[in-house]
Structure formats: structure tokens, C-alpha cells
Design an enzyme around this catalytic site. Structure first.
Site, short mmCIF file in Angstrom:
data_model
loop_
_atom_site.label_atom_id
_atom_site.label_comp_id
_atom_site.label_asym_id
_atom_site.label_seq_id
_atom_site.Cartn_x
_atom_site.Cartn_y
_atom_site.Cartn_z
N PRO A 1 6.47 1.03 -11.81
CA PRO A 1 6.47 2.28 -12.57
C PRO A 1 7.66 3.15 -12.15
CG PRO A 1 4.79 2.34 -10.86
CD PRO A 1 5.39 0.97 -10.81
N ASP B 1 10.18 3.69 -7.18
CA ASP B 1 8.85 3.16 -7.49
C ASP B 1 7.83 4.27 -7.27
OD1 ASP B 1 6.38 1.86 -7.51
OD2 ASP B 1 7.15 0.05 -6.56
N HIS B 2 7.19 4.72 -8.35
CA HIS B 2 6.29 5.88 -8.27
C HIS B 2 5.00 5.57 -7.52
CE1 HIS B 2 5.55 9.93 -9.04
NE2 HIS B 2 5.06 9.90 -10.26
N ARG B 3 4.73 4.29 -7.24
CA ARG B 3 3.57 3.94 -6.42
C ARG B 3 3.81 4.31 -4.96
NH1 ARG B 3 3.35 -2.34 -7.71
NH2 ARG B 3 5.57 -1.96 -7.27
N ILE C 1 6.76 6.51 -3.95
CA ILE C 1 7.49 7.77 -3.82
C ILE C 1 7.08 8.70 -4.96
CG2 ILE C 1 9.79 8.82 -3.83
CD1 ILE C 1 10.81 5.96 -2.93
#
Length: 511
Positions: free
Chosen positions: A313, A485-487, A489
Site C-alpha cells: 500500500p 509502505d503504509h503498513r 510507515i
């Protein structure tokens, strides 16, 4: 005349109390000599034990999970006595055999004929362990490494780069030593061949096989249920058996199940098989066209980037940095004969930011539930080449000066353009920088290069009029784009990283 014979566990080497993981026959079954009856597994290997006689199973004396040793009775078998002298009981023993030359051929990799050899990973004279990769093949759908099934020394190599090979073609010859099971009597010993699907066990002192893919072990994951021969083939093809649906008895994975799974993966390119297909269009009906084959780099990087885009993501944050001080310092060095590109300054600044924000120099583990923080600082640097984009890795950036980095970048760039980068040159990065400064553009969205969790995109610097409260003054501005990576950061962490990077670059503080 019929006779009841007890089948005992033969000598299988230095293995005591070996566990039974499969019982392959039932009472009443009619079996032939050399049919497998049980599967054993130690901490070193798994093996199938065959029956030395043909007959009907009348009694089974063991159960799943039992720990057995040499001489233990496995089952009773009703046999038909022949004219041979049966007064002496046959036993099996493991003996060493002389070194021999074993041809290594292309295994069954599905319905793929004439697959191209794109890498040869060994040389004549190399010492190999079982399951070490020897060549890499590539079809129009996927690439795969082929391992050696035996341990030994490479005698000669029968393929070259670019060859088109198929099932059964000779790859190389290897000088191997091993063991052999023979049946012995007090008088004349006669060899008894082992089943093709059950390789003879090695002594406990032998080096355990290395798997091609660490996700595939000799013990199937989850509820997978398969014979050692199927497990071995799965290791050769890099398949996790827990992903394969077995159609045999009690969900046992059969040869056809494994090969069908591999064909399905290769036909789908290994990823994105659940996505709708784009429409097929005959463009020639609209006008003249030309078809150009994608380079190997284009095809491999395309698959990798598709996987990254589908599985990560992405969030991208943009910023602009005043680099007047950096450029003044760079020009002063140039006047002294020291040529430094802006990229080396950006690399040093990124390392400082990573040291303050370790989540950006990390990777998720295989479960996706733990973060692996990297204490080393290696940067992947995206480079344009005539054959496509490559990302070599500059190691230990924090230990090198600006001049050392400039020299190494120049040498690495030359190797990349000449196609001389080795796999080792492109491994081990914790963070990637993709710079289009020498080409142009104002902004772009870089794709995170998994298994990394962040990437910095750099566009071309430009002089802009900036209002200082009294008047507009020109400032040399560098556009930056940080994808992550929004998982791992979140936006606040991304903003703080970008703010620190901006400060380091604008103040020209790289030491």
C-alpha cells in the site's frame, strides 16, 4: 506353497529411533517386491522403506509416530515360496559405492519446450551440495533456477548461455559419491535396487541437503501430505507444498498435483492471476506497427515491480529543497578539480536521515507481523542502461567519503551499461534512490522496491523565485518524492523523515 514372513527394518545407517511419518499399505493389500511400505524421517533426511518380497499384508506391527530402529518388525507378509533356497533370511545393508559420473538433466518443469538458459551458476571443478542451483531458465511466463540433485564435483558443462533446452537434456556431469542398499546372504550376495522415488539414505555425518527455496523444506508445511520423492521435486521447482491441493488418499499430494500447480503458476506469470486480463487488440488494423521483444531486464523488472505495486500500500509525499549551499560547495570542489555529482550529496544525506529514522531502513518478515531493522546502510541506486533499468547496491555508504562514493558510482554505472553487474552487485539494499535529475521532470511517483519499505525519487533541480518576506529571490530547488509502505510507515513518520532530509540537504551538512 505360501509362507508368512516378517519384514524388519534394515540397516539405514547411523539412525536410531527413527519416526514413522507414513504407513503406505494396509492389511489385505497385495504388494510387489520393492513397493514402498512406510516412510521414515530423521532430523537429517526422510526415506521410504521397500518390501524385499511380494505378497499379501497380513498384519501391521507399527503405527504412525512410532520410533523404530534396525531389526524392528514392520509387518507380516504372506508370500508364495519358490524353488530358491529360503532358509537364509535376507537383510539389507548400506554400503559405500565408488565415485561415479552422474549426468544432471533438465527435470519436468511442465509443458515448456525449448526454454532458454539465461544464467549458468557453476563452473567445471566446482564442489556442489545437493540442491545447489546450477542454471537459470526463463520462459515467456517465468524464470526458475534448476538445482543439482546430488553432491559432488562438476566435471563438465554441456549448455551455454542462450541455449534452448527441454526435459531430459543434459546440463552437466557431476562426479558423486554416495551409498547403495544391497541385500546380503551368508553365501552369495545379490544387489537389490531401491525404488527410483526413494534415494538411498546417507550417513548422519553427511552434510544435509540445502533447499533451493528456504520456504520449502523436507517437511511439508501445514497439512501437506506427500512422499519424499514429491517433496524432493517440490524443492527442485521451488514450490511450497502447503500451497498444493492433494488429490490422493487422505489429501496426499501426487506427482500430477505438483506438476499441475507449477503449470498454473507459470501460465499466470507467478502473480496477478486473479486480476482481470487487459483486452487483446490487433493494432495493425489501425495502421503500421512494429513488434519489439522486451529485454530480459524489462521482463524481470516488470514482474517484480508489478508484484511490488500489487502487494504494497503505497503513499507518496512530495517536497522541494533549497540546495544553494550544496551547489556552492560542489562548484568550489569542482574548481579544485574534484568532480562530485549531486547524487553523492543526496546519498550521504539519506544515510543521516535513516540513522535517525530506522523504520525506513527495514523490511517486514515473511509473516508480515514483525519488522526487521537493518543496522547496515546499503543504498540501491536505480540506473538507466541500454537494456533497461537496473538497481545496483552501494554498500556501507556511511563509511565512505563523497569522493569515494563518486568514484564507486562511476565504476558501477559503467558496469551496469556494459551488462557486467553480477547478482551479488544487486543484493543487500535497505533503501533505494531513483534519480531523474540528469533527464528532467518536475515530480514522479517511485514504486517501493520490495522487500524494502521506502524509496526516494529525485527530479531535476530548477531555479525558482521564492518570496522571502520582502522580495522574490532565486533559489536552486530540488524536487523530492518519498514513497513508502503504509503498513510500516505512517504519514507523520514520513513527514518527519522528509523534514530532516530537507534540513540536511539545505544546510549542506553531510559529515
Amino acid at each position: 506353497m505360501s509362507e508368512i514372513k516378517n519384514i524388519q527394518l534394515p540397516d539405514i545407517g547411523d539412525f536410531d529411533e527413527v519416526e514413522i511419518i507414513e504407513i503406505l499399505v494396509s492389511v489385505g493389500d497385495t504388494i510387489e517386491a520393492e513397493d514402498s511400505i512406510i516412510t521414515l524421517e530423521s532430523d537429517k533426511a526422510s526415506m521410504e522403506i521397500p518390501t524385499p518380497w511380494a505378497g499379501v499384508v497380513t498384519e501391521i506391527n507399527i503405527a504412525l509416530g512410532d520410533k523404530i530402529k534396525q531389526g524392528d518388525v514392520l509387518l507380516a507378509l504372506q508370500t508364495e515360496q519358490d524353488n530358491a533356497d529360503t532358509s537364509e533370511e535376507s537383510v539389507a545393508e548400506v554400503i559405500d559405492i565408488e565415485p561415479k559420473i552422474i549426468p544432471v538433466v533438465v527435470p519436468d518443469i511442465g509443458d515448456f519446450d525449448e526454454v532458454e538458459v539465461i544464467e549458468i551458476l557453476v563452473n567445471a571443478g566446482d564442489e556442489l551440495s545437493a540442491e545447489d542451483s546450477i542454471i537459470t531458465l526463463e520462459s515467456d511466463k517465468a524464470s526458475m533456477e534448476i538445482p543439482t540433485p546430488v553432491t559432488g564435483k562438476v566435471i563438465d558443462i554441456n549448455v551455454t548461455l542462450g541455449d534452448k533446452i527441454k526435459l531430459g537434456d543434459l546440463i552437466l556431469n557431476i562426479e558423486s559419491t554416495g551409498v547403495e542398499i544391497v541385500a546380503t546372504k551368508d553365501t552369495a550376495p545379490e544387489p537389490v535396487s531401491t525404488p527410483a522415488s526413494a534415494p538411498a539414505p546417507k550417513p548422519a555425518s553427511a552434510t544435509p541437503p540445502q533447499t533451493l527455496d528456504q520456504s520449502v523444506s523436507t517437511i511439508p508445511k501445514g497439512a501437506s501430505h506427500a512422499s519424499p520423492s514429491i517433496r524432493k521435486l517440490a524443492r527442485e521447482l521451488g514450490v511450497d507444498l502447503s500451497n498444493v491441493t492433494g488429490t490422493g488418499q487422505k489429501g496426499r499430494v501426487l506427482d500430477a498435483d505438483l506438476k499441475g500447480y507449477v503449470k498454473q503458476i507459470m501460465a499466470s506469470g507467478g502473480m496477478g492471476s486473479a486480476l482481470p486480463k487487459t483486452p487483446h487488440i490487433d493494432f495493425s488494423k489501425f495502421g503500421e506497427t512494429q513488434t519489439l521483444a522486451l529485454s530480459r531486464i524489462n521482463k524481470l523488472s516488470g514482474k517484480h515491480l508489478t508484484a511490488c505495486w500489487l502487494n504494497i500500500p503505497h503513499v507518496t509525499q512530495f517536497d522541494e529543497v533549497n540546495i544553494d549551499k550544496m551547489e556552492a560547495y560542489r562548484q568550489a570542489q569542482k574548481a579544485q578539480g574534484i568532480k562530485l555529482t549531486p547524487l553523492v550529496f543526496i546519498m550521504k544525506a539519506v544515510i543521516q536521515a535513516l540513522q535517525s529514522h530506522p523504520r525506513f531502513n527495514a523490511s517486514l518478515d515473511e509473516s508480515g507481523e514483525n519488522l526487521i531493522i537493518k543496522k547496515y546502510f546499503n543504498l540501491g541506486i536505480a540506473m538507466d542502461t541500454p537494456n533497461g533499468l537496473v538497481v545496483p547496491v552501494i554498500k556501507n555508504v556511511e563509511q565512505k567519503s563523497l569522493l569515494e562514493l563518486a568514484t564507486e558510482l562511476g565504476e558501477t554505472s559503467a558496469k551496469a551499461r556494459e551488462g557486467k553487474l553480477s547478482p551479488k552487485d544487486m543484493q543487500g539494499a535497505g533503501f533505494t534512490i531513483s534519480s531523474l535529475g540528469g533527464i528532467g521532470g518536475t515530480q514522479f511517483t517511485p514504486i517501493v522496491n520490495a522487500p524494502e519499505v521506502a524509496i526516494l525519487g529525485v527530479s531535476r533541480s530548477v531555479n525558482k523565485p521564492i518570496w522571502n518576506g520582502k522580495e522574490f529571490t532565486p533559489e536552486l530547488t530540488l524536487p523530492l518524492a518519498l514513497s513508502y509502505d503504509h503498513r510500516v510507515i505512517d504519514g507523520a513518520q514520513g513527514g518527519r523523515f522528509m523534514a530532516e532530509l530537507n534540513n540536511i540537504l539545505s544546510e549542506a551538512n553531510y559529515d
